[in-house]
Design an enzyme around this catalytic site. Structure first.
Site, PDB file in Angstrom:
ATOM      1  N   GLU A 137       0.787  -1.226   0.000  1.00  0.00           N
ATOM      2  CA  GLU A 137       0.000   0.000   0.000  1.00  0.00           C
ATOM      3  C   GLU A 137       0.821   1.279   0.000  1.00  0.00           C
ATOM      4  O   GLU A 137       0.375   2.293  -0.536  1.00  0.00           O
ATOM      5  CB  GLU A 137      -0.935   0.004   1.226  1.00  0.00           C
ATOM      6  CG  GLU A 137      -1.929  -1.131   1.268  1.00  0.00           C
ATOM      7  CD  GLU A 137      -2.961  -1.038   0.157  1.00  0.00           C
ATOM      8  OE1 GLU A 137      -3.263   0.092  -0.273  1.00  0.00           O
ATOM      9  OE2 GLU A 137      -3.452  -2.089  -0.287  1.00  0.00           O
ATOM     10  N   SER A 397     -23.294 -23.152  57.233  1.00  0.00           N
ATOM     11  CA  SER A 397     -22.284 -23.298  58.298  1.00  0.00           C
ATOM     12  C   SER A 397     -20.965 -22.610  57.980  1.00  0.00           C
ATOM     13  O   SER A 397     -19.991 -22.783  58.720  1.00  0.00           O
ATOM     14  CB  SER A 397     -22.022 -24.786  58.552  1.00  0.00           C
ATOM     15  OG  SER A 397     -23.195 -25.438  58.981  1.00  0.00           O
TER      16      SER A 397
END
Length: 744
Positions: A137, A397
């Site tokens: 490019e 518990s």
């Protein structure tokens, strides 16, 4: 005429001209040069010729300058009309949630549905791709000022020769300008606009910034923008490591993104990729052999979904950090990846409508390393979008270890002390064990390991429900009680609301020898300034951890590696298991998000196996717990001080002969004691006076024995501090009294 006299003319108007003509004629006869004569005549006939020429030249130059100025002014006005660069819009990206190492956990699409992720070309993109991109490019990207004259000249020549645009001659910077201000048509006007914008971009940004922004905006088909979004959607990975075939494909796609979409036109995409490879071979960037191998790689005609790891944590972080483009969490994506399938698989095996929550905490820092809020985020039948790690539920518990911790801290029991497990009533409250049986007299540590209810409630009765609630809140935990209800003995068996993440914070405090750190999940730029919070004394915290380490593991666990506790809420609505080693704490919750009961949903049978599987999937051997701190009493029951050998509930401390339980008369509870530490040791000693009780009596300071009370029921002790100190006295039958004073 020969004597020079003037003869009047018969035509007065012609006398001057005739005279001039005669003179000129005489000069001709004299033989003067014809050129000189002509110049003289012209100069006489056309006076001021040089001035006219200059005026004409000046007029032409002025007109030309005016035209140039007018064109320049018009061009400048046009440039100004373009307005400022839309950098803010161009830099807008999808919000990304990343883990502690920067790995993507989840991204959110932009408001218009596009996926655009921020890019750092230097660290986040494969060099092979960058090499192919610039070669294809913009070969002179690093040297030009935004516009490449050679490329523009080539494009103009091709336009003149072929009559249409063959190549645009655009640089990366010009393409970025087009992406920032999209234009549908290709024209000279659009190209001129790109040139102006490219020059402006180059003035505002350096090359690396330009490349990063281009790589974030480049189109790759559909709603995918940028190299990262494309690589993740098409290859299922970040663009840090790309093959040659993948790199060439990603170079080809932005040239015609819609006609080369992999999920629609894979063959067109493959052909474009091969053309890029052929060009790279021609220009010498890629060898023929490498290009041939890359061409042989098929192009998959599909698109992968964007990653969604830790969706509950991501949603929570996004709600808090609304405007941040990148939000960094403390989570570990590798740990998250292995625990999410564990939660999903176990929930499916347990049946419909069941969900699972898991939270993993680093003991040292308090950072949340993994959070699985539900079995499946997208499963509506399991309320998948409800984060069960933050949901308030009954803990069963799981709060018992902290009751025992306060009892150890107060010094009226030891892990080896004996305690009775038999039916007992506290007013109208009569606790029972989960299996409706009783074990008789057992060691305290065994009572905790077996999660016996009666001993836990008996200890809580001595410790005080309000004190337990206050201490847990002091450690950074939010306890939710029924409206207008004070803490009671039932909170020791689950009669209070708490979240899984709060339980994980408390248990991490045991591993840290008594201090908690508020959990952190969002990493911010400022330094971490969370202060440690007090949970228990060091000795008490270590004693609880050591007891839990001896809890019998489930079938898939190894004994003695993980300290853990299980819990089951009333009606089989919640199953819990929380455990820790020296490195991290893991909490597990199992149940229905709607709170409906599930018969057989027991913490030990359902949640504990998930806990041990989670530790196994971490991939590291459990780290050892801390060594016993200074002052820890390591002894069998027979070698304990007499008052510590057996615990007696408050109701058994009433003497038949009317003797009173011990009471600390001095110092008073909550008092402040000034100590002169400059004096000798005997002068700095603090007296403690006792009333009542059965001799011999043992004195403890912050849970550590300092000797016995003498026959006068008093003792001088070396005051700790400065700070708060807990003084406890225990008589021969186990009765005790405690005060807290502040040493100054």
């Amino acid at each position: 005429m020969s004597d020079g006299k003037h003869i009047p003319s018969s035509c007065p108007g012609l006398s001057r001209a005739s005279t001039t003509f005669v003179a000129a004629e005489k000069q001709d006869v004299d033989g003067r040069d014809i050129g000189e004569r002509s110049d003289a005549v012209l100069q006489t006939a056309l006076p001021g010729h040089d001035g006219v020429g200059r005026r004409r030249v000046v007029s032409f130059v002025a007109a030309a300058a005016f035209v140039v100025l007018a064109v320049s002014a018009a061009f400048a006005g046009w440039v100004v009309s373009l307005g400022p660069l839309p950098l803010a819009q161009a830099r807008a990206v999808s919000t990304s949630i990343v883990d502690r190492n920067g790995k993507l956990l989840r991204a959110y699409a932009m408001a218009d549905g596009r996926w655009r992720l921020p890019v750092d070309a230097k660290t986040g993109v494969d060099p092979t791709y960058l090499k192919l991109l610039l070669a294809s490019e913009d070969q002179r990207f690093r040297s030009h000022a935004g516009v490449d004259p050679f490329a523009l000249a080539r494009a103009a020549f091709q336009l003149a020769m072929r009559g249409h645009i063959v190549s645009g001659g655009s640089t990366i910077t010009m393409q970025l300008a087009r992406l920032m201000e999209p234009r549908r048509q290709r024209s000279v006007h659009a190209k001129l606009r790109q040139i102006v914008r490219a020059l402006e971009i180059e003035r505002r940004m350096d090359k690396d910034q330009i490349l990063d922004l281009y790589l974030a905006l480049a189109p790759f088909g559909g709603n995918l923008e940028g190299i990262r979004a494309a690589s993740i959607a098409y290859f299922g990975k970040e663009p840090k490591r790309l093959s040659l075939a993948e790199s060439a494909l990603l170079v080809a796609l932005p040239q015609s993104p819609e006609t080369r979409r992999l999920d629609r036109y894979p063959q067109a995409a493959r052909a474009a990729r091969d053309r890029v490879l052929d060009r790279m071979v021609e220009e010498g960037h890629v060898s023929k052999e490498d290009a041939a191998q890359a061409k042989a790689v098929p192009v998959q005609g599909l698109r992968k979904p964007m990653p969604i790891l830790a969706p509950h944590s991501a949603d929570s972080a996004l709600a808090i950090m609304k405007d941040a483009p990148v939000i960094k969490l403390t989570l570990d994506s590798n740990l998250q990846k292995v625990l999410e399938p564990l939660a999903r698989d176990r929930a499916m095996a347990l049946g419909p409508n069941i969900s699972v929550g898991i939270v993993v905490v680093d003991n040292a820092s308090g950072d949340v390393l993994a959070r699985i809020g539900s079995a499946d985020y997208f499963d509506d039948s399991r309320a998948g979008q409800v984060d069960m790690t933050r949901a308030v539920r009954s803990p069963g518990s799981t709060l018992k270890p902290f009751i025992y911790g306060l009892a150890f801290e107060d010094g009226f029991v030891h892990p080896e002390s004996l305690i009775d497990d038999r039916p007992i009533r506290f007013g109208s409250y009569a606790p029972e064990n989960f299996d409706m049986t009783y074990q008789g007299t057992v060691p305290v540590k065994r009572a905790l390991q077996l999660s016996l209810n009666v001993p836990a409630v008996a200890l809580l009765d001595r410790v005080g429900s309000s004190r337990l609630s206050s201490r847990l809140r002091q450690a950074g935990v939010n306890l939710v009680l029924p409206k207008e209800e004070a803490p009671g003995l039932a909170m020791g068996l689950g009669g209070v609301g708490v979240t899984l993440q709060d339980l994980a914070q408390l248990y991490a405090g045991l591993a840290r020898l008594g201090t908690t750190r508020p959990l952190r999940e969002i990493m911010t730029a400022r330094d971490d300034q969370r202060e440690p919070l007090r949970l228990l004394d060091q000795v008490a915290a270590w004693q609880v951890s050591n007891v839990l380490l001896g809890t019998p593991p489930p079938e898939n666990g190894v004994h003695g590696r993980i300290a853990f506790k299980t819990g089951t809420s009333y009606g089989y609505r919640d199953a819990w298991s929380v455990g820790f080693d020296g490195r991290m704490t893991i909490g597990v919750w199992v149940g229905r998000p709607d709170g409906a009961p599930v018969p057989g949903l027991i913490g030990r049978a359902v949640a504990a196996p998930i806990l041990f599987d989670a530790f196994a999937r971490i991939g590291k051997l459990p780290a050892p717990l801390p060594k016993p701190p200074k002052g820890a009493l390591l002894a069998s029951n027979a070698k304990l001080p007499l008052p510590l050998r057996r615990f007696r509930p408050v109701g058994e401390l009433v003497r038949a002969n009317g003797e009173q339980a011990p009471h600390i008369q001095f110092p008073l509870n909550g008092s402040r004691i000034d100590v002169d530490r400059t004096a000798d040791a005997s002068s700095a000693a603090m007296p403690v006076k006792i009333a009542g009780g059965v001799l011999p009596m043992t004195m403890l300071v912050n849970g550590m024995s300092v000797g016995e009370i003498d026959g006068r029921r008093q003792r001088l002790i070396d005051p700790p501090g400065p700070g708060f100190a807990r003084l406890t006295v225990i008589d021969a039958v186990g009765a005790a009294d405690t005060v807290v004073v502040r040493i100054q």
